[in-house]
Design a protein around this motif. Sequence first.
Motif, short mmCIF file in Angstrom:
data_model
loop_
_atom_site.label_atom_id
_atom_site.label_comp_id
_atom_site.label_asym_id
_atom_site.label_seq_id
_atom_site.Cartn_x
_atom_site.Cartn_y
_atom_site.Cartn_z
N GLY A 143 -4.76 6.48 -0.41
CA GLY A 143 -3.80 5.71 -0.68
C GLY A 143 -4.11 4.68 -2.05
O GLY A 143 -5.36 4.58 -2.69
N LEU A 144 -3.07 3.86 -2.46
CA LEU A 144 -3.35 2.82 -3.35
C LEU A 144 -2.62 1.84 -3.31
O LEU A 144 -1.52 1.85 -2.45
N ARG A 145 -3.19 0.58 -3.98
CA ARG A 145 -2.39 -0.83 -3.81
C ARG A 145 -2.10 -1.25 -5.18
O ARG A 145 -3.25 -1.45 -5.90
N ILE A 146 -1.13 -1.62 -5.38
CA ILE A 146 -1.06 -2.36 -6.81
C ILE A 146 -0.60 -3.98 -6.64
O ILE A 146 0.16 -4.22 -5.72
N ASP A 147 -1.54 -4.75 -7.17
CA ASP A 147 -1.17 -6.23 -7.18
C ASP A 147 -0.49 -6.72 -8.41
O ASP A 147 -1.17 -6.78 -9.49
N ILE B 233 0.68 -0.98 -0.09
CA ILE B 233 -0.13 -0.10 -0.08
C ILE B 233 0.95 1.34 -0.06
O ILE B 233 1.84 1.44 0.87
N ILE B 234 0.54 2.23 -0.92
CA ILE B 234 1.24 3.51 -1.03
C ILE B 234 0.14 4.48 -0.57
O ILE B 234 -0.73 4.57 -0.88
N GLY B 235 0.98 5.49 0.35
CA GLY B 235 0.18 6.36 0.92
C GLY B 235 0.69 7.06 2.38
O GLY B 235 1.36 6.24 2.96
#
Length: 273
Positions: A61-65, A44-46
């Motif tokens: 925030g954002l999350r990359i899978d 998670i980014i943020g």
Amino acid sequence: MCIVFIKTNPNPKNGEYRLIIASNRDEFYKRPAKKAFLCTDSKIIGGRDLEENRENGMWLGLRIDEKKQTLRFGSLLNVTGEEKNTNVQSRGFIVPNYLKAKESTVQYFENLLKNAEFNAFNLVAVELNKKEVSVYFLSNTPIQICKFHGEQTLGFGNSPVNRPLTKVRNGRHRFEDVVQTSKSKEELKDGLLKLLKSNERNLPDPELQRRAPQAYEQLSSIYVEIKKTYGTRTHSIVLVDKDWNVEFYEDTMESPINPDNIVWGNSVIKSSL
């Protein structure tokens, strides 16, 4: 107060973007927070809230899978002028819980409304994968769930989606203009940052005046500053280009914040799908 603008384009041409997000966080200067970072465990980014009993809550925030080649974004917006109850759960964990959730966005929305009680909020969510990009909106005051498909230019703020604040309506048009006229990534980022730092007042605004009668004039600008105690303290920009390169850019006031000597710092986190 917070504001978020979103541009989606499932089929971008060369030099265009699949997803563009520009957002401001407004908060009391004394509230401690941690600048944006990538959590290696959760992906998670943020930024994170550091206020006592609300540690690790998030406003955005954002999350990359990378395995599923998906990106999930969430932004929490309080609804101004609604009654507050101290005996409810903190809204700050809505975003990180959404980013980590295994269920679909709509299922998460429905479970959230069914299983927990919160003060008034809007939640803006984005799902991006190799096939499509969708924007979702949830409000609990009044209860409303919306989904936006395909190419869209959207703006969200601290009121119901069908009663947008004037700065949200005006800002959305300016956001669209920046996206259409920018000829490079740096020009795009500079234009979005200039928009997020705009202190031009968007008046009249009967909806905002009704919701915040004591401070509606100061709150009518995209960039907010009130008596050196409260205001816009973080700008966030998310870009996903045609080739699936992801960039999270943050410009934030360095903590602890000294209102008489504010220092801004920026950071860039890059990834790909």
